[in-house]
Design a protein around this motif. Structure first.
Motif, PDB file in Angstrom:
ATOM      1  N   PHE A 181      47.033  32.083  40.372  1.00 21.08           N
ATOM      2  CA  PHE A 181      46.222  31.148  39.591  1.00 21.08           C
ATOM      3  C   PHE A 181      46.647  29.704  39.818  1.00 21.08           C
ATOM      4  O   PHE A 181      45.821  28.797  39.681  1.00 21.08           O
ATOM      5  CB  PHE A 181      46.245  31.539  38.115  1.00 21.08           C
ATOM      6  N   ASP A 182      47.889  29.486  40.191  1.00 21.79           N
ATOM      7  CA  ASP A 182      48.286  28.142  40.623  1.00 21.79           C
ATOM      8  C   ASP A 182      47.470  27.735  41.846  1.00 21.79           C
ATOM      9  O   ASP A 182      47.004  26.589  41.956  1.00 21.79           O
ATOM     10  CB  ASP A 182      49.771  28.107  40.978  1.00 21.79           C
ATOM     11  N   GLY A 183      47.298  28.677  42.777  1.00 18.82           N
ATOM     12  CA  GLY A 183      46.515  28.396  43.973  1.00 18.82           C
ATOM     13  C   GLY A 183      45.052  28.131  43.648  1.00 18.82           C
ATOM     14  O   GLY A 183      44.428  27.226  44.229  1.00 18.82           O
ATOM     15  N   ILE A 184      44.493  28.899  42.745  1.00 21.26           N
ATOM     16  CA  ILE A 184      43.102  28.686  42.338  1.00 21.26           C
ATOM     17  C   ILE A 184      42.950  27.322  41.663  1.00 21.26           C
ATOM     18  O   ILE A 184      41.994  26.581  41.919  1.00 21.26           O
ATOM     19  CB  ILE A 184      42.644  29.822  41.403  1.00 21.26           C
ATOM     20  N   GLU A 185      43.901  26.985  40.796  1.00 20.56           N
ATOM     21  CA  GLU A 185      43.859  25.687  40.124  1.00 20.56           C
ATOM     22  C   GLU A 185      43.912  24.548  41.146  1.00 20.56           C
ATOM     23  O   GLU A 185      43.230  23.533  40.991  1.00 20.56           O
ATOM     24  CB  GLU A 185      45.034  25.564  39.155  1.00 20.56           C
ATOM     25  N   ALA A 186      44.722  24.706  42.178  1.00 17.37           N
ATOM     26  CA  ALA A 186      44.820  23.669  43.200  1.00 17.37           C
ATOM     27  C   ALA A 186      43.486  23.490  43.916  1.00 17.37           C
ATOM     28  O   ALA A 186      43.078  22.359  44.214  1.00 17.37           O
ATOM     29  CB  ALA A 186      45.926  24.019  44.200  1.00 17.37           C
ATOM     30  N   GLN A 187      42.788  24.593  44.185  1.00 17.49           N
ATOM     31  CA  GLN A 187      41.474  24.515  44.826  1.00 17.49           C
ATOM     32  C   GLN A 187      40.472  23.809  43.921  1.00 17.49           C
ATOM     33  O   GLN A 187      39.685  22.969  44.370  1.00 17.49           O
ATOM     34  CB  GLN A 187      40.973  25.921  45.162  1.00 17.49           C
ATOM     35  N   ILE A 188      40.479  24.147  42.633  1.00 15.72           N
ATOM     36  CA  ILE A 188      39.550  23.522  41.688  1.00 15.72           C
ATOM     37  C   ILE A 188      39.835  22.031  41.564  1.00 15.72           C
ATOM     38  O   ILE A 188      38.922  21.196  41.567  1.00 15.72           O
ATOM     39  CB  ILE A 188      39.649  24.207  40.309  1.00 15.72           C
ATOM     40  N   ALA A 189      41.111  21.674  41.452  1.00 14.19           N
ATOM     41  CA  ALA A 189      41.485  20.270  41.318  1.00 14.19           C
ATOM     42  C   ALA A 189      41.087  19.467  42.551  1.00 14.19           C
ATOM     43  O   ALA A 189      40.617  18.326  42.448  1.00 14.19           O
ATOM     44  CB  ALA A 189      42.987  20.150  41.072  1.00 14.19           C
ATOM     45  N   ALA A 190      41.265  20.083  43.731  1.00 17.85           N
ATOM     46  CA  ALA A 190      40.876  19.397  44.959  1.00 17.85           C
ATOM     47  C   ALA A 190      39.372  19.169  44.990  1.00 17.85           C
ATOM     48  O   ALA A 190      38.895  18.107  45.400  1.00 17.85           O
ATOM     49  CB  ALA A 190      41.321  20.216  46.180  1.00 17.85           C
ATOM     50  N   ARG A 193      20.770  24.701  38.273  1.00 18.08           N
ATOM     51  CA  ARG A 193      21.507  25.774  37.614  1.00 18.08           C
ATOM     52  C   ARG A 193      21.645  27.005  38.504  1.00 18.08           C
ATOM     53  O   ARG A 193      22.684  27.625  38.594  1.00 18.08           O
ATOM     54  CB  ARG A 193      20.805  26.148  36.309  1.00 18.08           C
ATOM     55  N   GLY A 194      20.565  27.362  39.203  1.00 16.48           N
ATOM     56  CA  GLY A 194      20.572  28.594  39.979  1.00 16.48           C
ATOM     57  C   GLY A 194      21.437  28.526  41.218  1.00 16.48           C
ATOM     58  O   GLY A 194      21.779  29.541  41.794  1.00 16.48           O
ATOM     59  N   THR A 195      21.753  27.311  41.676  1.00 19.31           N
ATOM     60  CA  THR A 195      22.542  27.180  42.909  1.00 19.31           C
ATOM     61  C   THR A 195      23.812  26.380  42.679  1.00 19.31           C
ATOM     62  O   THR A 195      24.396  25.863  43.609  1.00 19.31           O
ATOM     63  CB  THR A 195      21.697  26.496  44.004  1.00 19.31           C
ATOM     64  N   ALA A 196      24.248  26.297  41.432  1.00 20.49           N
ATOM     65  CA  ALA A 196      25.362  25.422  41.094  1.00 20.49           C
ATOM     66  C   ALA A 196      26.608  25.727  41.903  1.00 20.49           C
ATOM     67  O   ALA A 196      27.174  24.856  42.549  1.00 20.49           O
ATOM     68  CB  ALA A 196      25.674  25.532  39.605  1.00 20.49           C
ATOM     69  N   ILE A 197      27.058  26.960  41.886  1.00 22.17           N
ATOM     70  CA  ILE A 197      28.300  27.292  42.572  1.00 22.17           C
ATOM     71  C   ILE A 197      28.097  27.289  44.075  1.00 22.17           C
ATOM     72  O   ILE A 197      28.948  26.864  44.832  1.00 22.17           O
ATOM     73  CB  ILE A 197      28.822  28.659  42.091  1.00 22.17           C
ATOM     74  N   HIS A 198      26.950  27.749  44.523  1.00 20.12           N
ATOM     75  CA  HIS A 198      26.670  27.798  45.955  1.00 20.12           C
ATOM     76  C   HIS A 198      26.779  26.410  46.571  1.00 20.12           C
ATOM     77  O   HIS A 198      27.242  26.246  47.693  1.00 20.12           O
ATOM     78  CB  HIS A 198      25.259  28.351  46.177  1.00 20.12           C
ATOM     79  N   ALA A 199      26.386  25.381  45.828  1.00 24.88           N
ATOM     80  CA  ALA A 199      26.374  24.036  46.381  1.00 24.88           C
ATOM     81  C   ALA A 199      27.747  23.385  46.360  1.00 24.88           C
ATOM     82  O   ALA A 199      28.031  22.488  47.137  1.00 24.88           O
ATOM     83  CB  ALA A 199      25.389  23.164  45.608  1.00 24.88           C
ATOM     84  N   PRO A 240      33.949  23.340  31.290  1.00 24.18           N
ATOM     85  CA  PRO A 240      33.412  22.570  32.421  1.00 24.18           C
ATOM     86  C   PRO A 240      32.151  23.248  32.964  1.00 24.18           C
ATOM     87  O   PRO A 240      31.984  24.466  32.822  1.00 24.18           O
ATOM     88  CB  PRO A 240      34.545  22.633  33.447  1.00 24.18           C
ATOM     89  N   PRO A 241      31.246  22.492  33.576  1.00 27.48           N
ATOM     90  CA  PRO A 241      30.093  23.125  34.230  1.00 27.48           C
ATOM     91  C   PRO A 241      30.584  24.149  35.248  1.00 27.48           C
ATOM     92  O   PRO A 241      31.611  23.960  35.898  1.00 27.48           O
ATOM     93  CB  PRO A 241      29.388  21.946  34.908  1.00 27.48           C
ATOM     94  N   LEU A 242      29.856  25.213  35.390  1.00 29.50           N
ATOM     95  CA  LEU A 242      30.293  26.310  36.251  1.00 29.50           C
ATOM     96  C   LEU A 242      30.526  25.860  37.683  1.00 29.50           C
ATOM     97  O   LEU A 242      31.436  26.352  38.362  1.00 29.50           O
ATOM     98  CB  LEU A 242      29.256  27.436  36.212  1.00 29.50           C
ATOM     99  N   GLU A 243      29.730  24.886  38.151  1.00 29.69           N
ATOM    100  CA  GLU A 243      29.898  24.459  39.545  1.00 29.69           C
ATOM    101  C   GLU A 243      31.251  23.798  39.780  1.00 29.69           C
ATOM    102  O   GLU A 243      31.746  23.769  40.906  1.00 29.69           O
ATOM    103  CB  GLU A 243      28.766  23.509  39.965  1.00 29.69           C
ATOM    104  N   ARG A 244      31.886  23.286  38.733  1.00 28.30           N
ATOM    105  CA  ARG A 244      33.196  22.666  38.903  1.00 28.30           C
ATOM    106  C   ARG A 244      34.302  23.695  39.103  1.00 28.30           C
ATOM    107  O   ARG A 244      35.417  23.348  39.475  1.00 28.30           O
ATOM    108  CB  ARG A 244      33.516  21.777  37.700  1.00 28.30           C
ATOM    109  N   LEU A 245      33.992  24.953  38.830  1.00 30.50           N
ATOM    110  CA  LEU A 245      34.954  26.035  39.065  1.00 30.50           C
ATOM    111  C   LEU A 245      34.637  26.771  40.365  1.00 30.50           C
ATOM    112  O   LEU A 245      35.127  27.871  40.598  1.00 30.50           O
ATOM    113  CB  LEU A 245      34.926  27.036  37.902  1.00 30.50           C
ATOM    114  N   ALA A 246      33.849  26.147  41.224  1.00 30.13           N
ATOM    115  CA  ALA A 246      33.272  26.803  42.395  1.00 30.13           C
ATOM    116  C   ALA A 246      34.219  27.692  43.197  1.00 30.13           C
ATOM    117  O   ALA A 246      33.840  28.804  43.555  1.00 30.13           O
ATOM    118  CB  ALA A 246      32.635  25.756  43.309  1.00 30.13           C
TER     119      ALA A 246
END
Length: 259
Positions: free
Chosen positions: A210-219, A235-241, A28-34
């Protein structure tokens, strides 16, 4: 300890099937794992104290040498983590954020592992705790490093990189003579039972984190689908946004480390 090591490998194999690692395989694009890097902050920073508590409480000279060396080899990896947050444009969580709901799973895992480091009745169990964390770290760093390499993000990172995994694999605890000494440690029935339970408890807590992290990503993914008109971040601000409410953006042979 050989029996304990075999149990670690079995639990590690189950952990490797976690849905978070399956998600990484889809690139997945990195921003989707924010939320993911930031949600690890409490655990990564606490990890140094877990190593310290084990080191300070072990009294057996041979186990002490291994545990102390382990702690020295991991010193400073928390700074690697903070450096990677900066490289990814992720703000370090404030104290208020670290103790808010989005970080609850990491806090729970961290506190449980601190309790194991403090309350273990046998030195071999503290060594077991570190070996178990190592085995889980191998899964995590290998999967994350491969993912980042596939999407072209490896070069600017250190904690989340193949370099970190290579450094961890070169540690003294993985050398053949050390491995043989660990396997040769003889545990009585009580110590063996405690060590086996500790392995299961450690992996249960890590899985919960990691269940908690997955829940955050899914939300976050659900919100993105509900707001398709939102412009794709550069690209440079993907996760920040791609922020999550309540968050500022961002075995041994059979199998790293967390900090």
């Amino acid at each position: 300890m050989k029996t304990v090591q075999q149990h670690i490998v079995r639990q590690q194999q189950r952990f490797s099937d976690h849905s978070f690692f399956a998600r990484l395989e889809t690139d997945p694009p990195l921003e989707r794992l924010a939320p993911f890097p930031q949600c690890l902050t409490f655990f990564v920073m606490t990890f140094q104290d877990i190593l310290r508590f084990c080191d300070e409480r072990v009294t057996d000279p041979e186990i002490k040498r291994m545990v102390h060396r382990h702690r020295l080899e991991d010193a400073g990896h928390d700074r690697w983590f903070l450096g990677d947050l900066a490289a990814l444009g992720v703000e370090v969580p404030t104290p208020a954020q670290l103790f808010a709901e989005p970080h609850r799973a990491a806090r729970q895992a961290s506190f449980a592992l601190v309790s194991d480091a403090l309350c273990a009745r046998h030195d071999a169990c503290r060594l077991t705790l570190l070996l178990t964390l190592e085995s889980a770290g191998h899964v995590f760093f290998e999967r994350v490093a491969r993912y980042l390499e596939r999407i072209g993000e490896r070069s600017r990172l250190r904690y989340f990189s193949q370099t970190h995994l290579d450094v961890e694999r070169a540690h003294d605890v993985f050398e053949e003579d050390t491995d043989a000494r660990i396997e040769a440690i003889v545990l009585d029935r009580e110590a063996r039972a405690e060590a086996l339970q500790l392995v299961e408890r450690c992996y249960r807590e890590l899985t919960g984190m990691f269940d908690g992290i997955e829940a955050q990503i899914a939300a976050g993914a659900a919100r993105a689908v509900a707001s398709p008109s939102r412009p794709r971040p550069s690209r440079g601000t993907a996760i920040h946004a791609a922020r999550t409410p309540g968050l500022r953006p961002f075995a041994r042979r059979a199998s790293g480390r967390w900090a």
